[in-house]
Scaffold this motif. Structure first.
Motif, PDB file in Angstrom:
ATOM      1  N   UNK A 330     -14.249  -4.043  24.101  1.00  0.00           N
ATOM      2  CA  UNK A 330     -12.827  -3.825  23.868  1.00  0.00           C
ATOM      3  C   UNK A 330     -12.486  -4.402  22.500  1.00  0.00           C
ATOM      4  N   UNK A 331     -11.295  -4.132  21.976  1.00  0.00           N
ATOM      5  CA  UNK A 331     -10.945  -4.638  20.639  1.00  0.00           C
ATOM      6  C   UNK A 331     -11.024  -6.154  20.516  1.00  0.00           C
ATOM      7  N   UNK A 332     -10.676  -6.883  21.581  1.00  0.00           N
ATOM      8  CA  UNK A 332     -10.771  -8.345  21.509  1.00  0.00           C
ATOM      9  C   UNK A 332     -12.219  -8.799  21.383  1.00  0.00           C
ATOM     10  N   UNK A 333     -13.127  -8.140  22.109  1.00  0.00           N
ATOM     11  CA  UNK A 333     -14.535  -8.485  21.978  1.00  0.00           C
ATOM     12  C   UNK A 333     -15.035  -8.296  20.558  1.00  0.00           C
ATOM     13  N   UNK A 334     -14.593  -7.216  19.902  1.00  0.00           N
ATOM     14  CA  UNK A 334     -14.973  -6.972  18.513  1.00  0.00           C
ATOM     15  C   UNK A 334     -14.327  -7.995  17.581  1.00  0.00           C
ATOM     16  N   UNK A 335     -13.063  -8.338  17.841  1.00  0.00           N
ATOM     17  CA  UNK A 335     -12.367  -9.317  17.002  1.00  0.00           C
ATOM     18  C   UNK A 335     -13.025 -10.689  17.097  1.00  0.00           C
ATOM     19  N   UNK A 336     -13.472 -11.057  18.285  1.00  0.00           N
ATOM     20  CA  UNK A 336     -14.156 -12.344  18.457  1.00  0.00           C
ATOM     21  C   UNK A 336     -15.466 -12.364  17.679  1.00  0.00           C
ATOM     22  N   UNK A 337     -16.199 -11.255  17.711  1.00  0.00           N
ATOM     23  CA  UNK A 337     -17.438 -11.188  16.930  1.00  0.00           C
ATOM     24  C   UNK A 337     -17.147 -11.350  15.432  1.00  0.00           C
ATOM     25  N   UNK A 338     -16.106 -10.688  14.933  1.00  0.00           N
ATOM     26  CA  UNK A 338     -15.764 -10.785  13.515  1.00  0.00           C
ATOM     27  C   UNK A 338     -15.359 -12.202  13.141  1.00  0.00           C
ATOM     28  N   UNK A 347     -25.215 -13.784  12.475  1.00  0.00           N
ATOM     29  CA  UNK A 347     -25.045 -13.406  13.870  1.00  0.00           C
ATOM     30  C   UNK A 347     -25.171 -11.891  14.036  1.00  0.00           C
ATOM     31  N   UNK A 348     -25.895 -11.469  15.072  1.00  0.00           N
ATOM     32  CA  UNK A 348     -26.157 -10.049  15.323  1.00  0.00           C
ATOM     33  C   UNK A 348     -25.351  -9.593  16.527  1.00  0.00           C
ATOM     34  N   UNK A 349     -24.629  -8.489  16.385  1.00  0.00           N
ATOM     35  CA  UNK A 349     -23.800  -7.938  17.460  1.00  0.00           C
ATOM     36  C   UNK A 349     -24.653  -7.036  18.339  1.00  0.00           C
ATOM     37  N   UNK A 350     -24.752  -7.387  19.613  1.00  0.00           N
ATOM     38  CA  UNK A 350     -25.551  -6.601  20.552  1.00  0.00           C
ATOM     39  C   UNK A 350     -24.737  -6.059  21.721  1.00  0.00           C
ATOM     40  N   UNK A 351     -23.464  -5.884  21.553  1.00  0.00           N
ATOM     41  CA  UNK A 351     -22.667  -5.261  22.595  1.00  0.00           C
ATOM     42  C   UNK A 351     -21.542  -6.177  23.053  1.00  0.00           C
ATOM     43  N   UNK A 383      -3.368  -1.170  18.994  1.00  0.00           N
ATOM     44  CA  UNK A 383      -2.850  -1.770  17.760  1.00  0.00           C
ATOM     45  C   UNK A 383      -3.880  -2.717  17.146  1.00  0.00           C
ATOM     46  N   UNK A 384      -4.551  -3.503  17.995  1.00  0.00           N
ATOM     47  CA  UNK A 384      -5.577  -4.418  17.501  1.00  0.00           C
ATOM     48  C   UNK A 384      -6.746  -3.645  16.916  1.00  0.00           C
ATOM     49  N   UNK A 385      -7.155  -2.561  17.570  1.00  0.00           N
ATOM     50  CA  UNK A 385      -8.249  -1.745  17.037  1.00  0.00           C
ATOM     51  C   UNK A 385      -7.897  -1.185  15.664  1.00  0.00           C
ATOM     52  N   UNK A 386      -6.653  -0.716  15.504  1.00  0.00           N
ATOM     53  CA  UNK A 386      -6.225  -0.199  14.205  1.00  0.00           C
ATOM     54  C   UNK A 386      -6.232  -1.296  13.141  1.00  0.00           C
ATOM     55  N   UNK A 387      -5.818  -2.497  13.535  1.00  0.00           N
ATOM     56  CA  UNK A 387      -5.831  -3.615  12.593  1.00  0.00           C
ATOM     57  C   UNK A 387      -7.249  -3.965  12.167  1.00  0.00           C
ATOM     58  N   UNK A 388      -8.176  -3.957  13.121  1.00  0.00           N
ATOM     59  CA  UNK A 388      -9.570  -4.269  12.794  1.00  0.00           C
ATOM     60  C   UNK A 388     -10.155  -3.218  11.856  1.00  0.00           C
ATOM     61  N   UNK A 389      -9.860  -1.960  12.105  1.00  0.00           N
ATOM     62  CA  UNK A 389     -10.396  -0.887  11.268  1.00  0.00           C
ATOM     63  C   UNK A 389      -9.845  -0.934   9.849  1.00  0.00           C
ATOM     64  N   UNK A 390      -8.703  -1.571   9.663  1.00  0.00           N
ATOM     65  CA  UNK A 390      -8.108  -1.673   8.334  1.00  0.00           C
ATOM     66  C   UNK A 390      -8.653  -2.852   7.543  1.00  0.00           C
ATOM     67  N   UNK A 391      -9.409  -3.735   8.188  1.00  0.00           N
ATOM     68  CA  UNK A 391      -9.935  -4.908   7.498  1.00  0.00           C
ATOM     69  C   UNK A 391     -11.041  -4.523   6.537  1.00  0.00           C
ATOM     70  N   UNK A 392     -11.098  -5.251   5.436  1.00  0.00           N
ATOM     71  CA  UNK A 392     -12.029  -4.933   4.359  1.00  0.00           C
ATOM     72  C   UNK A 392     -13.479  -5.019   4.819  1.00  0.00           C
ATOM     73  N   UNK A 403     -18.793   1.306  15.683  1.00  0.00           N
ATOM     74  CA  UNK A 403     -18.704   0.729  17.020  1.00  0.00           C
ATOM     75  C   UNK A 403     -17.251   0.478  17.426  1.00  0.00           C
ATOM     76  N   UNK A 404     -16.429   0.019  16.488  1.00  0.00           N
ATOM     77  CA  UNK A 404     -15.019  -0.232  16.815  1.00  0.00           C
ATOM     78  C   UNK A 404     -14.288   1.083  17.056  1.00  0.00           C
ATOM     79  N   UNK A 405     -14.607   2.098  16.276  1.00  0.00           N
ATOM     80  CA  UNK A 405     -13.984   3.406  16.479  1.00  0.00           C
ATOM     81  C   UNK A 405     -14.340   4.004  17.831  1.00  0.00           C
ATOM     82  N   UNK A 406     -15.500   3.647  18.367  1.00  0.00           N
ATOM     83  CA  UNK A 406     -15.959   4.224  19.629  1.00  0.00           C
ATOM     84  C   UNK A 406     -15.296   3.597  20.853  1.00  0.00           C
ATOM     85  N   UNK A 407     -14.494   2.555  20.657  1.00  0.00           N
ATOM     86  CA  UNK A 407     -13.844   1.878  21.781  1.00  0.00           C
ATOM     87  C   UNK A 407     -12.664   2.715  22.256  1.00  0.00           C
TER      88      UNK A 407
END
Length: 442
Positions: A330-338, A347-351, A383-392, A403-407
């Motif tokens: 979910x977007x929070x899981x991706x945000x925590x990894x970032x 750190x390697x993202x494995x899901x 909204x969080x997913x859109x914010x993450x996708x806008x990050x540099x 991976x974030x787009x696929x959520x």
């Protein structure tokens, strides 16, 4: 009131009152001097602004540097987000922020003079009132205080409450201060691979135990001390071993800063960082967890500073050991990894990825099979997913971006238990994720 008395002293040609700091360490004396210098400089700017004739430009102000809180360093020192200084004017729009800034400086000044340290929560309870109505107000004031002094909270004697946990193939060797470095080196290298040694070095409340359950799991037991008589050997130079309940050990400042505590994790073949405490505890209770041979870490959601500093220390001591992250799909899981990635770029993202849950033919659909628990994305998630996708950093990394787009739906880590079962989770799924050469590495 302190600033008012200082202003009166200045008005009569005096200076800030001298303080007795003969017994304070040098870093504490420096902090006190810096805080007093900030207050004096600001008061002088007010005095100059009041004496400036009408039509001339002169405004009282204070400069601060915005901290880069997403990026931390192992030693806990200050990390600035930019070299540019921000100017806070003595203007109505900044009155409240300036008041909280000097309120926070006053709290730090008092703690330093007293020779004490405190947590952010303790400062909130000490300062409740019109100025600091919530914990967020205290935190924002401390953040500005750090920016003005360009010191981290740790350097100012402000600690965070422990949040992260560690377990698995890791041992903590505690050597008394009288133990020589040569003896420490000898003990560390005489240990057999997989042998677990741990000593009671006050990482947990008094009366607690921690050690290894079985042969692999670092554990903590808050119920009370064991019946074994270990007090007689506390002065020995040989670390002792305890076997309490399996729940993990808190990642504390003592664990990171005490020079007498050495980490030993030669038997580990990887470091696995999981997002949630529930999944962390499930793995610890699994009879097959021992087969993974990993150091298991969790930040219990968005990680605190101590957890990220602990991962940095593990990497410094063993840069050859891969570190993997596993979180919710979910977007929070991706945000925590970032957030982890800012301080731990190795750190390697494995899901969790959709393909881990859904069959290949269904991974692109939004309707999972009936036996697979899934949740729809809420407006906040989108909204969080859109914010993450806008990050540099996301736009510059195609793999992370994809991976974030696929959520399109949410899968929690616990769904792996439903899909693979407790046994296959540790014997099939996780071993495949811990393969450094796996092509899906992000």
């Amino acid at each position: 009131l302190k600033l008012r008395s200082c202003q009166q002293a200045m008005h009569h040609g005096g200076s800030l009152p001298a303080l007795s700091r003969a017994e304070a360490p040098e870093d504490r004396r420096e902090n006190v001097r810096n805080i007093e210098a900030v207050a004096l400089k600001f008061l002088r700017s007010i005095s100059i602004a009041l004496e400036t004739q009408e039509g001339e430009q002169s405004e009282a102000s204070i400069h601060l540097c915005e901290a880069y809180h997403a990026q931390i360093v192992e030693d806990g020192k200050y990390s600035a987000g930019t070299h540019r200084l921000r100017r806070l004017l003595l203007a109505p729009r900044c009155y409240r922020r300036l008041a909280r800034l000097f309120g926070a400086l006053d709290l730090v000044h008092s703690l330093t003079i007293e020779g004490r340290t405190a947590t952010q929560r303790e400062l909130y309870y000490r300062s409740q009132g019109q100025l600091f109505k919530t914990q967020t107000c205290v935190n924002s004031g401390l953040r500005d205080a750090c920016g003005v002094l360009q010191k981290s909270r740790l350097q100012l004697g402000i600690h965070v409450t422990e949040k992260g946990l560690v377990a698995g193939r890791i041992a903590f060797l505690h050597f008394p201060s009288s133990t020589s470095h040569s003896h420490q080196h000898q003990v560390e290298h005489q240990r057999r691979p997989g042998q677990d040694v741990v000593n009671s070095f006050q990482l947990l409340p008094p009366g607690s135990e921690f050690g290894f359950g079985g042969e692999t799991t670092l554990t903590a037991n808050l119920q009370g001390p064991s019946n074994s008589s270990s007090s007689s050997s506390s002065s020995s130079t040989r670390p002792e071993k305890r076997l309490p309940d399996a729940r993990g050990t808190a990642i504390s400042e003592a664990l990171l800063s005490d020079p007498s505590i050495k980490l030993s994790f030669e038997a580990a073949r990887a470091i696995l960082v999981v997002e949630k405490d529930t999944f962390f505890q499930h793995l610890l209770q699994s009879p097959n967890f021992a087969t993974l041979s990993v150091v298991l870490v969790t930040g219990r959601g968005y990680p605190d500073v101590l957890t990220r500093r602990f991962l940095q220390r593990l990497y410094r001591e063993r840069p050859d050991l891969p570190q993997f992250y596993l979180g919710d799909h979910d977007p929070d899981g991706a945000a925590i990894f970032l957030l982890y990635l800012e301080s731990c770029p190795w750190l390697i993202w494995r899901g969790l990825f959709a393909r881990d849950i859904l069959p290949a033919s269904e991974a692109e659909t939004t309707t999972p099979p009936n036996n697979i628990p899934a949740l729809p994305l809420k407006p906040r998630d989108r909204a969080l997913r859109a914010t993450l996708l806008a990050r540099k950093e996301v736009r510059s990394n195609e793999l992370i971006k994809k991976e974030i787009e696929s959520i399109e739906q949410k899968f929690e880590l616990e769904s792996l238990i439903e899909v693979y079962g407790p046994q296959r989770l540790c014997t099939e799924f996780l071993p495949s994720k811990l393969d450094r050469n796996r092509s899906e590495s992000v």
